[in-house]
Design an enzyme around this catalytic site. Structure first.
Site, PDB file in Angstrom:
ATOM      1  N   GLU A  58      11.433  61.049  76.484  1.00  0.00           N
ATOM      2  CA  GLU A  58      12.266  62.249  76.504  1.00  0.00           C
ATOM      3  C   GLU A  58      11.460  63.529  76.703  1.00  0.00           C
ATOM      4  O   GLU A  58      11.936  64.467  77.359  1.00  0.00           O
ATOM      5  CB  GLU A  58      13.083  62.330  75.217  1.00  0.00           C
ATOM      6  CG  GLU A  58      14.201  61.305  75.119  1.00  0.00           C
ATOM      7  CD  GLU A  58      13.714  59.910  74.764  1.00  0.00           C
ATOM      8  OE1 GLU A  58      14.461  58.939  74.971  1.00  0.00           O
ATOM      9  OE2 GLU A  58      12.561  59.802  74.264  1.00  0.00           O
ATOM     10  N   HIS A  69      18.519  56.710  65.043  1.00  0.00           N
ATOM     11  CA  HIS A  69      19.432  56.762  66.182  1.00  0.00           C
ATOM     12  C   HIS A  69      20.673  57.611  65.911  1.00  0.00           C
ATOM     13  O   HIS A  69      21.256  58.146  66.840  1.00  0.00           O
ATOM     14  CB  HIS A  69      19.879  55.344  66.575  1.00  0.00           C
ATOM     15  CG  HIS A  69      18.827  54.548  67.252  1.00  0.00           C
ATOM     16  ND1 HIS A  69      17.746  54.036  66.579  1.00  0.00           N
ATOM     17  CD2 HIS A  69      18.671  54.169  68.549  1.00  0.00           C
ATOM     18  CE1 HIS A  69      16.970  53.370  67.422  1.00  0.00           C
ATOM     19  NE2 HIS A  69      17.510  53.446  68.623  1.00  0.00           N
ATOM     20  N   PHE A  84      14.412  65.226  69.509  1.00  0.00           N
ATOM     21  CA  PHE A  84      13.375  65.813  68.664  1.00  0.00           C
ATOM     22  C   PHE A  84      11.979  65.594  69.246  1.00  0.00           C
ATOM     23  O   PHE A  84      11.062  66.372  68.988  1.00  0.00           O
ATOM     24  CB  PHE A  84      13.449  65.243  67.251  1.00  0.00           C
ATOM     25  CG  PHE A  84      14.772  65.487  66.571  1.00  0.00           C
ATOM     26  CD1 PHE A  84      15.547  66.588  66.897  1.00  0.00           C
ATOM     27  CD2 PHE A  84      15.243  64.605  65.613  1.00  0.00           C
ATOM     28  CE1 PHE A  84      16.764  66.815  66.291  1.00  0.00           C
ATOM     29  CE2 PHE A  84      16.460  64.826  64.990  1.00  0.00           C
ATOM     30  CZ  PHE A  84      17.229  65.932  65.325  1.00  0.00           C
TER      31      PHE A  84
END
Length: 330
Positions: free
Chosen positions: A47, A116, A75
């Protein structure tokens, strides 16, 4: 079977905006066939790299839609999001824009555990320069995403997995169509005049179910969907609740630093509700367990919301002094 309104919105945007690209770890084959692998980019689960690449592309005039599957994964990408995407317009005095949209799933009924499942709208709403959309129904998910895909600044869209299940088939859809919805404008999900339930994301459906239960007590409840955490429509919410009795603010996030506390203070200061006619129902400040048995008591329930509402009506609740039912610890 009809296509989900969000899928229709994504396809329409890709068709109408040739400079729109999509990053994802699991691209659909039909989208690759329609729009090409150069626009529908499959990437590894990284990410930080995905968002960093998207910021660079946005700075040179492309628009990028990034699907990170779970908001908890965002994050790992806070540096390109917080220090880059949300700062370029400010630091360049408006010379640069970052038209970036990030979609992430929050918390549903999949019980995937603490890494998650996460409700992050209050946390993300404190980042200057970032729009945080939190749809509370399938049509609002499509409408807010449609607006995000034409917005000049970075937007995070936090979507509940429940919006893609039959869960909503038993509830009235608050938005009549999946048309674009403005940011920073709260909506009325259900009309009523006896009291108001205010929700965001998952708790919009919870408020609608609670309103059904409260109807058995002879109460006609208004339900307000905040739609976006940033900008937060404080004044619009105050106007909506002012004519509908006591107010219960409902959030899956814990009390500490909750945007509902911010909103509650504004409602009181604006004169929309008296302090003793305002109640809160929160989630617990505990990571989400994978076990359904352990998770259930940590999240707001219909019983919690109904108890909080009836606690604001002493004549109906046995005179408990206006205390809300089972407020979650911060």
């Amino acid at each position: 079977m009809s296509r989900h309104p969000v899928g229709t919105t994504v396809r329409a945007a890709l068709t109408e905006q040739p400079d729109l690209h999509m990053f994802c770890t699991y691209q659909q084959d039909d989208l690759i066939e329609l729009f090409g692998a150069d626009r529908m980019v499959r990437l590894p689960i990284a990410e930080n790299a995905m968002v960093g690449m998207a910021v660079g592309m946005a700075l040179v005039g492309r628009r990028v839609l990034v699907s990170i599957a779970r908001v908890a994964f965002l994050f790992t990408a806070f540096d390109p999001l917080v220090n880059q995407a949300t700062k370029w317009r400010y630091m360049s005095d408006g010379q640069y824009q970052v038209p970036l949209v990030i979609r992430g799933l929050t918390r549903g009924d999949e019980h995937l555990g603490a890494q998650h499942e996460h409700s992050a709208h209050s946390l993300l709403s404190q980042i200057p320069g970032l729009v945080v959309a939190v749809p509370g129904s399938p049509n609002s998910a499509a409408g807010l995403l449609a607006t995000a895909l034409t917005h000049p600044d970075p937007v995070v869209v936090l979507e509940s997995p429940r919006l893609y299940t039959p869960d909503w088939q038993q509830l009235p859809e608050p938005e009549p169509t999946p048309a674009p919805l403005p940011f920073g404008v709260a909506g009325r999900a259900l009309a009523g005049r006896d009291l108001t339930l205010v929700g965001i994301g998952n708790t919009v459906a919870l408020c609608l179910r609670s309103a059904r239960r409260l109807a058995d007590h002879g109460l006609r409840c208004q339900v307000v969907d905040l739609r976006t955490a940033a900008p937060l429509d404080r004044d619009g919410a105050a106007e909506l609740v002012a004519a509908a009795g006591p107010v219960v603010l409902v959030d899956e996030e814990p009390r500490r630093s909750s945007l509902m506390c911010d909103l509650g203070m504004h409602l009181v200061q604006a004169g929309a509700v008296e302090p003793d006619r305002l109640a809160f129902v929160f989630g617990a400040a505990v990571p989400a367990p994978a076990s359904p048995v352990l998770l259930a008591p940590l999240l707001p329930t219909v019983d919690d919301v109904v108890a909080a509402a009836l606690g604001l009506l002493p004549a109906r609740s046995g005179g408990d002094g206006g205390r809300a039912g089972r407020l979650r610890p911060a």
